[in-house]
Scaffold this active site. Structure first.
Site, PDB file in Angstrom:
ATOM      1  N   TYR A  47      -6.888  11.136  19.892  1.00 34.36           N
ATOM      2  CA  TYR A  47      -7.156   9.770  19.432  1.00 34.36           C
ATOM      3  C   TYR A  47      -8.115   9.091  20.420  1.00 34.36           C
ATOM      4  O   TYR A  47      -7.735   8.701  21.510  1.00 34.36           O
ATOM      5  CB  TYR A  47      -5.868   8.939  19.302  1.00 34.36           C
ATOM      6  CG  TYR A  47      -4.861   9.447  18.291  1.00 34.36           C
ATOM      7  CD1 TYR A  47      -5.205  10.378  17.320  1.00 34.36           C
ATOM      8  CD2 TYR A  47      -3.547   8.976  18.311  1.00 34.36           C
ATOM      9  CE1 TYR A  47      -4.267  10.839  16.405  1.00 34.36           C
ATOM     10  CE2 TYR A  47      -2.600   9.427  17.395  1.00 34.36           C
ATOM     11  CZ  TYR A  47      -2.973  10.362  16.449  1.00 34.36           C
ATOM     12  OH  TYR A  47      -2.041  10.806  15.549  1.00 34.36           O
TER      13      TYR A  47
ATOM     14  N   SER B 169       1.917   8.033   8.671  1.00 33.95           N
ATOM     15  CA  SER B 169       1.368   7.302   7.509  1.00 33.95           C
ATOM     16  C   SER B 169       2.494   6.859   6.562  1.00 33.95           C
ATOM     17  O   SER B 169       2.406   7.056   5.342  1.00 33.95           O
ATOM     18  CB  SER B 169       0.336   8.152   6.760  1.00 33.95           C
ATOM     19  OG  SER B 169      -0.716   8.545   7.624  1.00 33.95           O
TER      20      SER B 169
ATOM     21  N   GLY C   6      -1.736   2.360   4.732  1.00 38.83           N
ATOM     22  CA  GLY C   6      -1.955   0.963   4.357  1.00 38.83           C
ATOM     23  C   GLY C   6      -1.848   0.706   2.861  1.00 38.83           C
ATOM     24  O   GLY C   6      -1.628  -0.418   2.426  1.00 38.83           O
TER      25      GLY C   6
HETATM   26  N1  LIG Z   1       0.476  13.841  13.330  1.00 37.90           N
HETATM   27  C1  LIG Z   1      -0.590  13.513  12.633  1.00 37.90           C
HETATM   28  O1  LIG Z   1      -1.398  14.361  12.266  1.00 37.90           O
HETATM   29  C2  LIG Z   1      -0.842  12.085  12.289  1.00 37.90           C
HETATM   30  C3  LIG Z   1      -1.725  11.743  11.247  1.00 37.90           C
HETATM   31  C4  LIG Z   1      -1.913  10.391  10.946  1.00 37.90           C
HETATM   32  C5  LIG Z   1      -1.240   9.426  11.670  1.00 37.90           C
HETATM   33  N2  LIG Z   1      -0.393   9.791  12.684  1.00 37.90           N
HETATM   34  C6  LIG Z   1       0.370   8.777  13.452  1.00 37.90           C
HETATM   35  O2  LIG Z   1       1.097   7.971  12.554  1.00 37.90           O
HETATM   36  C7  LIG Z   1       0.792   6.601  12.763  1.00 37.90           C
HETATM   37  C8  LIG Z   1       0.894   5.815  11.463  1.00 37.90           C
HETATM   38  O3  LIG Z   1       0.119   6.396  10.442  1.00 37.90           O
HETATM   39  P1  LIG Z   1      -1.201   5.738   9.863  1.00 37.90           P
HETATM   40  O4  LIG Z   1      -1.728   4.740  10.842  1.00 37.90           O
HETATM   41  O5  LIG Z   1      -2.054   6.847   9.412  1.00 37.90           O
HETATM   42  O6  LIG Z   1      -0.740   5.013   8.533  1.00 37.90           O
HETATM   43  P2  LIG Z   1       0.274   3.850   8.136  1.00 37.90           P
HETATM   44  O7  LIG Z   1       1.143   3.505   9.264  1.00 37.90           O
HETATM   45  O8  LIG Z   1       0.851   4.289   6.862  1.00 37.90           O
HETATM   46  O9  LIG Z   1      -0.744   2.652   7.809  1.00 37.90           O
HETATM   47  C9  LIG Z   1      -1.580   2.085   8.774  1.00 37.90           C
HETATM   48  C10 LIG Z   1      -2.550   1.169   8.057  1.00 37.90           C
HETATM   49  O10 LIG Z   1      -1.828   0.155   7.380  1.00 37.90           O
HETATM   50  C11 LIG Z   1      -2.243  -1.147   7.824  1.00 37.90           C
HETATM   51  N3  LIG Z   1      -1.006  -1.935   7.938  1.00 37.90           N
HETATM   52  C12 LIG Z   1       0.025  -1.739   8.802  1.00 37.90           C
HETATM   53  N4  LIG Z   1       0.999  -2.629   8.582  1.00 37.90           N
HETATM   54  C13 LIG Z   1       0.580  -3.415   7.565  1.00 37.90           C
HETATM   55  C14 LIG Z   1       1.150  -4.511   6.877  1.00 37.90           C
HETATM   56  N5  LIG Z   1       2.348  -4.975   7.202  1.00 37.90           N
HETATM   57  N6  LIG Z   1       0.422  -5.092   5.870  1.00 37.90           N
HETATM   58  C15 LIG Z   1      -0.791  -4.614   5.525  1.00 37.90           C
HETATM   59  N7  LIG Z   1      -1.383  -3.573   6.141  1.00 37.90           N
HETATM   60  C16 LIG Z   1      -0.690  -2.967   7.157  1.00 37.90           C
HETATM   61  C17 LIG Z   1      -2.951  -0.913   9.137  1.00 37.90           C
HETATM   62  O11 LIG Z   1      -4.000  -1.836   9.304  1.00 37.90           O
HETATM   63  P3  LIG Z   1      -4.017  -2.936  10.490  1.00 37.90           P
HETATM   64  O12 LIG Z   1      -4.159  -2.196  11.769  1.00 37.90           O
HETATM   65  O13 LIG Z   1      -5.198  -3.759  10.150  1.00 37.90           O
HETATM   66  O14 LIG Z   1      -2.714  -3.664  10.385  1.00 37.90           O
HETATM   67  C18 LIG Z   1      -3.528   0.491   8.965  1.00 37.90           C
HETATM   68  O15 LIG Z   1      -4.768   0.436   8.310  1.00 37.90           O
HETATM   69  C19 LIG Z   1      -0.613   6.639  13.383  1.00 37.90           C
HETATM   70  O16 LIG Z   1      -0.900   5.456  14.096  1.00 37.90           O
HETATM   71  C20 LIG Z   1      -0.527   7.855  14.268  1.00 37.90           C
HETATM   72  O17 LIG Z   1       0.093   7.519  15.501  1.00 37.90           O
HETATM   73  C21 LIG Z   1      -0.188  11.104  12.974  1.00 37.90           C
END
Ligand SMILES: NC(=O)c1ccc[n+]([C@@H]2O[C@H](COP(=O)([O-])OP(=O)(O)OC[C@H]3O[C@@H](n4cnc5c(N)ncnc54)[C@H](OP(=O)(O)O)[C@@H]3O)[C@@H](O)[C@H]2O)c1
Length: 331
Positions: free
Chosen positions: A57, A206, A211
């Site tokens: 990251y 995710s 999101g």
């Molecule tokens: N192991 C892997 O391969 C892998 C892959 C993907 C992700 N991850 C980890 O999992 C974590 C979470 O997954 P993710 O970030 O992909 O997806 P997520 O948590 O499903 O969604 C994040 C997105 O949603 C938005 N968001 C968050 N809370 C919100 C709310 N209450 N209202 C409206 N929008 C909201 C965020 O934007 P804003 O920032 O603008 O709020 C961001 O664009 C990542 O940060 C990472 O640490 C791991």
């Protein structure tokens, strides 16, 4: 916030963690470092004790950010990081190069320890299964790092049930981190039963559907070329309209339960198993607070059944990853 346990060696974490990827990578330009430090510390003050990062990251910047922001809370928080998916030096474009050779893991662990400013990594995941390296060798390398006191717990990400079993036979796996949400329920078929049997925790990434499940993304939303979602088929204009039907289901259900759609997406995951710990990502305090509110919602069996019956009527369209990435998951 309540505590949940990952794995049989008792890794205790807050029921919801904080995904930190979007602070430095993947969802548009990196966010302001000082603002993210304030956000990370605000999360600790609000009871979050589980933070998710990875070597890739940034690359590296996200680990540095967490190292600095969470330094005052050593011993009070759990920081999970990941190896095996780093760019070649000086070649940021090849970020999809995998490397889980034991000698590589033993080398890069030093960088993660230094950037996170810790003596031992709380939870060290293999980011993607490396087809060039038997998983037994990977588990053996992490086991050596545990013996050396550099790693406390071992994890895998997007590994198949068979791979998890093989790794776990060499060294106990505390957690599997893979995608799981109301619009990607595949882990229910083989992964969740295997984890239940083996006593391994599950960390859905995710959990808000990147999101989408919050209802804040609609047909008019555009993603820049530095936003990974611009490459994800299920966000394509071609599929998005159909997929918005799922968001409508979640939004209607949320209104009936005096909650937001995102809170329902998280409460649903928390209700599925007591050893599930979602890690929603956000870069905004108000959304962090909203998401934490999801952990206070206790959906009973009847409500879960109602939500699942309604959501499974919607046929989700489009792959969750672009084709080059599809090959890297569930191995
Ligand atoms: N192991 C892997 O391969 C892998 C892959 C993907 C992700 N991850 C980890 O999992 C974590 C979470 O997954 P993710 O970030 O992909 O997806 P997520 O948590 O499903 O969604 C994040 C997105 O949603 C938005 N968001 C968050 N809370 C919100 C709310 N209450 N209202 C409206 N929008 C909201 C965020 O934007 P804003 O920032 O603008 O709020 C961001 O664009 C990542 O940060 C990472 O640490 C791991």
């Amino acid at each position: 916030m309540q505590t949940r346990i990952l794995g049989r060696n008792g890794l205790a974490v807050s029921a919801l963690g904080l995904g930190c990827m979007g602070m430095s990578w993947s969802y548009g330009p990196p966010k302001d470092k000082e603002e993210m430090i304030v956000l990370l510390r605000a999360a600790v003050e609000r009871g979050v004790t589980f933070f998710d990062t990875a070597e890739v990251y940034g690359p590296y910047d996200n680990e540095r950010l967490l190292g600095e922001a969470l330094a005052p809370f050593r011993g009070e928080v759990v920081i999970a990081t990941k190896f095996g998916w780093a760019p070649a030096p000086g070649d940021g474009a090849r970020w999809n190069a995998l490397n889980s050779r034991p000698e590589h893991i033993k080398q890069v662990v030093e960088g993660s320890l230094a950037r996170l400013k810790v003596d031992a990594l709380d939870l060290y995941y293999q980011h993607r299964v490396d087809p060039q390296v038997p998983i037994e060798d990977v588990a053996g390398a992490v086991k050596d790092l545990v013996t050396a006191g550099k790693v406390k717990h071992f994890g895998l990400s997007e590994a198949s049930a068979d791979t998890v079993r093989r790794a776990h036979a060499v060294h106990p796996v505390a957690a599997l981190q893979s995608e799981y949400s109301l619009w990607w329920r595949e882990p229910e078929a083989e992964i969740l039963p295997a984890l239940e049997e083996l006593g391994i925790g599950f960390v859905p990434f995710s959990p808000l559907g990147k999101g989408f499940l919050t209802g804040k993304i609609d047909a008019a939303t555009t993603f820049g070329s530095d936003d990974f979602r611009s490459t994800v088929p299920r966000f394509n204009a071609e599929h998005r309209d159909a997929n918005l039907a799922l968001v409508q289901v979640v939004t209607r259900f949320a209104a009936q339960h005096d909650a937001t759609p995102g809170q329902i997406a998280l409460a649903w995951l928390l209700a599925k198993r007591p050893w599930i710990v979602p890690i929603p990502g956000t870069t905004k305090l108000q959304r962090l607070e909203e998401n934490i509110g999801g952990a206070r919602i206790d959906l009973g069996e009847e409500a879960i059944a109602e939500l699942e019956a309604a959501s499974s009527q919607v046929r989700v369209e489009g792959a969750r990853y672009p084709s080059f990435h599809e090959k890297l998951v569930a191995r």
